[in-house]
Design a protein around this motif. Structure first.
Motif, short mmCIF file in Angstrom:
data_model
loop_
_atom_site.label_atom_id
_atom_site.label_comp_id
_atom_site.label_asym_id
_atom_site.label_seq_id
_atom_site.Cartn_x
_atom_site.Cartn_y
_atom_site.Cartn_z
N SER A 156 43.08 39.87 34.07
CA SER A 156 42.83 41.07 33.18
C SER A 156 43.44 42.29 33.49
CB SER A 156 41.46 41.35 33.20
OG SER A 156 40.95 42.70 32.52
N ARG A 157 44.36 42.98 32.47
CA ARG A 157 45.17 44.17 32.83
C ARG A 157 44.20 45.34 33.37
NH1 ARG A 157 45.65 49.09 32.12
NH2 ARG A 157 44.05 49.14 30.31
N THR A 158 42.86 45.29 32.83
CA THR A 158 41.75 46.58 33.13
C THR A 158 41.59 46.08 34.62
OG1 THR A 158 41.24 46.48 30.77
CG2 THR A 158 39.89 47.44 32.60
N TYR A 159 41.23 44.91 35.00
CA TYR A 159 40.96 44.42 36.38
C TYR A 159 41.98 45.08 37.31
CZ TYR A 159 39.84 41.80 40.37
OH TYR A 159 39.63 41.55 41.89
N PHE A 160 43.37 44.38 36.89
CA PHE A 160 44.43 44.75 37.67
C PHE A 160 44.70 46.36 37.87
CE2 PHE A 160 48.97 45.70 38.48
CZ PHE A 160 49.38 44.33 39.23
N ALA A 161 44.33 47.03 36.85
CA ALA A 161 44.67 48.50 36.96
C ALA A 161 43.64 49.21 37.96
CB ALA A 161 44.61 49.04 35.44
N THR B 242 44.57 51.11 41.35
CA THR B 242 43.92 52.57 41.73
C THR B 242 42.98 52.57 42.78
OG1 THR B 242 42.30 52.18 39.85
CG2 THR B 242 44.52 53.31 39.36
N GLY B 243 42.60 51.43 43.30
CA GLY B 243 41.94 51.29 44.50
C GLY B 243 40.17 51.43 44.05
N LYS B 244 39.96 51.04 42.91
CA LYS B 244 38.42 51.15 42.39
C LYS B 244 37.93 49.70 42.64
CE LYS B 244 39.54 54.81 39.11
NZ LYS B 244 39.84 55.00 37.61
N ARG B 245 38.58 48.91 42.83
CA ARG B 245 37.92 47.26 43.18
C ARG B 245 38.05 46.88 44.47
NH1 ARG B 245 35.65 44.06 39.09
NH2 ARG B 245 35.80 45.09 36.94
N ASN B 246 37.14 46.18 44.89
CA ASN B 246 37.16 45.72 46.33
C ASN B 246 37.38 44.13 45.90
OD1 ASN B 246 36.80 44.81 48.95
ND2 ASN B 246 34.51 44.82 48.94
N ILE B 247 38.79 43.89 45.96
CA ILE B 247 39.64 42.58 45.46
C ILE B 247 39.39 41.67 46.82
CG2 ILE B 247 41.66 43.75 46.48
CD1 ILE B 247 43.05 41.93 44.29
N SER B 248 39.56 40.46 46.32
CA SER B 248 39.17 39.18 47.36
C SER B 248 40.63 38.90 47.68
CB SER B 248 38.80 38.04 46.60
OG SER B 248 39.64 37.73 45.77
N ILE B 249 40.68 38.23 48.82
CA ILE B 249 42.00 38.00 49.40
C ILE B 249 42.61 36.97 48.49
CG2 ILE B 249 41.34 36.21 50.88
CD1 ILE B 249 44.00 38.50 51.88
N GLU B 250 41.81 36.19 47.65
CA GLU B 250 42.43 35.01 46.79
C GLU B 250 43.25 35.86 45.76
OE1 GLU B 250 39.14 34.93 47.74
OE2 GLU B 250 38.97 32.77 48.44
N ASN B 251 42.54 37.11 45.17
CA ASN B 251 43.36 37.73 44.20
C ASN B 251 44.44 38.51 44.62
OD1 ASN B 251 41.93 36.54 41.72
ND2 ASN B 251 40.31 38.20 42.19
N ILE B 252 44.50 38.85 46.00
CA ILE B 252 45.45 39.75 46.59
C ILE B 252 46.66 38.51 46.60
CG2 ILE B 252 46.52 40.51 48.80
CD1 ILE B 252 43.70 41.84 49.27
N ASP B 253 46.56 37.22 47.07
CA ASP B 253 47.46 36.47 47.27
C ASP B 253 47.82 36.16 45.76
OD1 ASP B 253 48.93 34.15 48.50
OD2 ASP B 253 47.65 32.85 47.71
N ALA C 227 50.30 39.11 44.94
CA ALA C 227 51.48 38.93 45.74
C ALA C 227 52.51 37.84 45.37
CB ALA C 227 51.12 38.58 47.36
N GLN C 228 51.93 36.71 44.88
CA GLN C 228 52.83 35.74 44.29
C GLN C 228 53.42 36.14 43.05
OE1 GLN C 228 51.00 31.79 43.92
NE2 GLN C 228 49.82 31.92 45.89
N GLY C 229 52.72 36.83 42.03
CA GLY C 229 53.27 37.22 40.98
C GLY C 229 54.46 38.39 41.24
N LEU C 230 54.28 39.08 42.23
CA LEU C 230 55.08 40.05 42.69
C LEU C 230 56.47 39.61 43.33
CD1 LEU C 230 52.59 42.84 43.63
CD2 LEU C 230 54.26 42.79 41.46
N GLY C 231 56.18 38.05 43.73
CA GLY C 231 57.32 37.47 44.43
C GLY C 231 57.47 37.65 45.84
N VAL C 232 56.19 37.92 46.52
CA VAL C 232 56.09 38.01 47.98
C VAL C 232 55.09 37.38 48.46
CG1 VAL C 232 57.11 40.54 47.74
CG2 VAL C 232 54.74 40.24 48.06
N SER C 233 55.21 36.95 49.77
CA SER C 233 54.28 36.38 50.52
C SER C 233 53.08 37.38 51.12
CB SER C 233 54.94 35.59 51.92
OG SER C 233 55.36 36.77 52.74
N LEU C 234 52.13 36.76 51.63
CA LEU C 234 50.92 37.65 52.10
C LEU C 234 51.60 38.49 53.26
CD1 LEU C 234 47.75 35.71 51.68
CD2 LEU C 234 48.21 37.78 50.53
#
Length: 76
Positions: free
Chosen positions: A35-40, A44-55, A58-65
């Motif tokens: 979701s774009r809303t979740y991503f935003a 902006t640091g408003k969500r406590n994101i899981s490592i799975e979603n960081i990964d 990161a993959q979507g941005l073309g970088v490894s963890l």
């Protein structure tokens, strides 16, 4: 880093990598089926994101963890 600092650091790193690629939040979010809303809110640091979603981001941005966290933003 405090809890708030790490969330902000992750968000700033996502924004930094996204801007280097010239992509909008919507483009990246759509490409990783997030979701774009979740991503935003993550960016902006408003969500406590899981490592799975960081990964996932990161993959979507073309970088490894390793590359994702290889930033002065995460140096104590």
């Amino acid at each position: 880093m405090t809890q708030l600092d790490i969330k902000m650091g992750v968000g700033l790193r996502i924004k930094e990598l996204r801007n280097e690629l010239g992509y909008s939040q919507e483009t990246i979010a759509y490409s990783i089926e997030m979701s774009r809303t979740y991503f935003a809110e993550v960016e902006t640091g408003k969500r406590n994101i899981s490592i799975e979603n960081i990964d996932r981001i990161a993959q979507g941005l073309g970088v490894s963890l390793k590359e994702f966290f290889n930033s002065d933003l995460f140096v104590k």
